[in-house]
Design an enzyme around this catalytic site. Sequence first.
Site, mmCIF file in Angstrom:
data_model
loop_
_atom_site.group_PDB
_atom_site.id
_atom_site.type_symbol
_atom_site.label_atom_id
_atom_site.label_comp_id
_atom_site.label_asym_id
_atom_site.label_seq_id
_atom_site.Cartn_x
_atom_site.Cartn_y
_atom_site.Cartn_z
ATOM 1 N N GLY A 47 0.865 -1.169 0.000
ATOM 2 C CA GLY A 47 0.000 0.000 0.000
ATOM 3 C C GLY A 47 0.900 1.217 0.000
ATOM 4 O O GLY A 47 1.884 1.259 -0.730
ATOM 5 N N GLU A 48 0.624 2.147 0.854
ATOM 6 C CA GLU A 48 1.454 3.344 0.974
ATOM 7 C C GLU A 48 2.008 3.359 2.394
ATOM 8 O O GLU A 48 1.263 3.544 3.346
ATOM 9 C CB GLU A 48 0.595 4.579 0.674
ATOM 10 C CG GLU A 48 1.397 5.825 0.441
ATOM 11 C CD GLU A 48 2.538 5.625 -0.545
ATOM 12 O OE1 GLU A 48 2.318 5.076 -1.634
ATOM 13 O OE2 GLU A 48 3.667 6.004 -0.212
ATOM 14 N N SER A 49 3.323 3.136 2.508
ATOM 15 C CA SER A 49 3.882 2.905 3.841
ATOM 16 C C SER A 49 3.718 4.118 4.763
ATOM 17 O O SER A 49 3.519 3.948 5.968
ATOM 18 C CB SER A 49 5.342 2.481 3.754
ATOM 19 O OG SER A 49 6.089 3.408 3.028
ATOM 20 N N CYS A 99 6.028 -5.474 0.290
ATOM 21 C CA CYS A 99 6.197 -4.148 -0.327
ATOM 22 C C CYS A 99 6.151 -3.040 0.730
ATOM 23 O O CYS A 99 7.081 -2.924 1.517
ATOM 24 C CB CYS A 99 5.188 -3.971 -1.453
ATOM 25 S SG CYS A 99 5.722 -2.729 -2.644
ATOM 26 N N ARG A 122 12.927 2.958 -0.330
ATOM 27 C CA ARG A 122 11.564 3.007 -0.888
ATOM 28 C C ARG A 122 11.603 3.385 -2.359
ATOM 29 O O ARG A 122 12.442 4.172 -2.785
ATOM 30 C CB ARG A 122 10.734 4.065 -0.157
ATOM 31 C CG ARG A 122 10.297 3.638 1.199
ATOM 32 C CD ARG A 122 9.425 4.715 1.805
ATOM 33 N NE ARG A 122 8.166 4.832 1.106
ATOM 34 C CZ ARG A 122 7.386 5.926 1.152
ATOM 35 N NH1 ARG A 122 7.766 6.972 1.841
ATOM 36 N NH2 ARG A 122 6.248 5.951 0.506
ATOM 37 N N ILE A 177 5.443 -3.257 -7.820
ATOM 38 C CA ILE A 177 4.686 -2.004 -7.993
ATOM 39 C C ILE A 177 5.341 -0.926 -7.128
ATOM 40 O O ILE A 177 5.242 -0.973 -5.904
ATOM 41 C CB ILE A 177 3.208 -2.185 -7.571
ATOM 42 C CG1 ILE A 177 2.564 -3.351 -8.345
ATOM 43 C CG2 ILE A 177 2.427 -0.897 -7.800
ATOM 44 C CD1 ILE A 177 1.199 -3.775 -7.820
ATOM 45 N N ARG A 178 6.033 -0.026 -7.767
ATOM 46 C CA ARG A 178 6.784 1.020 -7.027
ATOM 47 C C ARG A 178 7.489 0.388 -5.822
ATOM 48 O O ARG A 178 7.310 0.785 -4.669
ATOM 49 C CB ARG A 178 5.849 2.143 -6.579
ATOM 50 C CG ARG A 178 5.294 2.930 -7.783
ATOM 51 C CD ARG A 178 4.394 4.062 -7.381
ATOM 52 N NE ARG A 178 5.079 5.018 -6.518
ATOM 53 C CZ ARG A 178 5.970 5.908 -6.933
ATOM 54 N NH1 ARG A 178 6.325 5.953 -8.192
ATOM 55 N NH2 ARG A 178 6.506 6.754 -6.091
ATOM 56 N N HIS A 187 4.592 -8.706 -4.808
ATOM 57 C CA HIS A 187 3.213 -8.937 -4.338
ATOM 58 C C HIS A 187 2.725 -10.350 -4.657
ATOM 59 O O HIS A 187 1.956 -10.532 -5.614
ATOM 60 C CB HIS A 187 2.280 -7.920 -5.013
ATOM 61 C CG HIS A 187 2.478 -6.523 -4.548
ATOM 62 N ND1 HIS A 187 1.783 -5.975 -3.491
ATOM 63 C CD2 HIS A 187 3.316 -5.559 -4.984
ATOM 64 C CE1 HIS A 187 2.174 -4.727 -3.299
ATOM 65 N NE2 HIS A 187 3.105 -4.453 -4.189
ATOM 66 N N GLU A 231 0.416 -11.879 -3.354
ATOM 67 C CA GLU A 231 -1.054 -11.923 -3.216
ATOM 68 C C GLU A 231 -1.758 -11.519 -4.510
ATOM 69 O O GLU A 231 -2.968 -11.691 -4.631
ATOM 70 C CB GLU A 231 -1.500 -11.031 -2.039
ATOM 71 C CG GLU A 231 -1.509 -9.537 -2.278
ATOM 72 C CD GLU A 231 -0.121 -8.883 -2.273
ATOM 73 O OE1 GLU A 231 0.903 -9.607 -2.159
ATOM 74 O OE2 GLU A 231 -0.062 -7.640 -2.380
HETATM 75 N N1 GLN Z 1 6.091 2.699 -2.741
HETATM 76 C C1 GLN Z 1 5.214 2.283 -1.678
HETATM 77 C C2 GLN Z 1 5.735 2.752 -0.323
HETATM 78 O O1 GLN Z 1 6.885 2.952 -0.148
HETATM 79 C C3 GLN Z 1 5.049 0.785 -1.632
HETATM 80 C C4 GLN Z 1 4.319 0.325 -2.860
HETATM 81 C C5 GLN Z 1 3.548 -0.932 -2.663
HETATM 82 O O2 GLN Z 1 3.307 -1.396 -1.549
HETATM 83 N N2 GLN Z 1 3.116 -1.490 -3.757
HETATM 84 O O3 GLN Z 1 4.943 2.895 0.556
#
Ligand code: GLN
Length: 198
Positions: free
Chosen positions: A46-48, A78, A105, A134-135, A171, A173
């Site tokens: 998600g977004e840490s 992630c 990150r 993903i990122r 990921h 999942e």
């Molecule tokens: N770039 C996101 C972060 O640092 C992580 C991306 C993800 O969980 N897919 O929070």
Amino acid sequence: MRIGVIALQGGFAEHIAAFSRLDIDALPVRLPSQLDGLDGIVIPGGESTAVNRLMREYGLVGPIRELAGQGLPVWGTCAGMVLLAGKASTPANGSLGLMDIEVERNALGRQVDSFESDLSIPTLGDRPFPGVFIRAPLIKTLGDGVEALCRLPNGAVVAASEANRLACSFHPELTDDLRFHEYFLTLSRGDAFTKSSY
Ligand code: GLN
């Protein structure tokens, strides 16, 4: 077996669905009381920064740290890996500090936001594992007690374990391959990983 998936933001529903396919009870966790009686905790992608802030607001950081210290298995994917790290590029001081790793990150996200790659993960057997990035963050340094489970062809570490803690940049999942989830369950059960049928 009951696995708790931190469900404040990000990909918790996909983890819950993956465990359900393995006939494992997986529950969304938002409150400290929901951590009682679990056999493992997953911190999804998600977004840490958002998850970090919400985990603090909901009072989850202390209890998760304490349970992990007592040996409860914890897996971060992630953004979850960023939160498990002892040190992350940003937020510098925001992590749970449960693994002796330093994470950068979005290390892979700056070049390509999202990609898939077949990964070699010897712990999971010979068949390549579908890596969905993903990122994604990278593990820059590993402490003495940390084992690298997977490296990209350029040597960058994208999955690691340290005693009862597991982290990956990608990921599992979001794929049909349930071997990483099964591997986490073996940590929860204290079993050896046996070759999966998936
Ligand atoms: N770039 C996101 C972060 O640092 C992580 C991306 C993800 O969980 N897919 O929070």
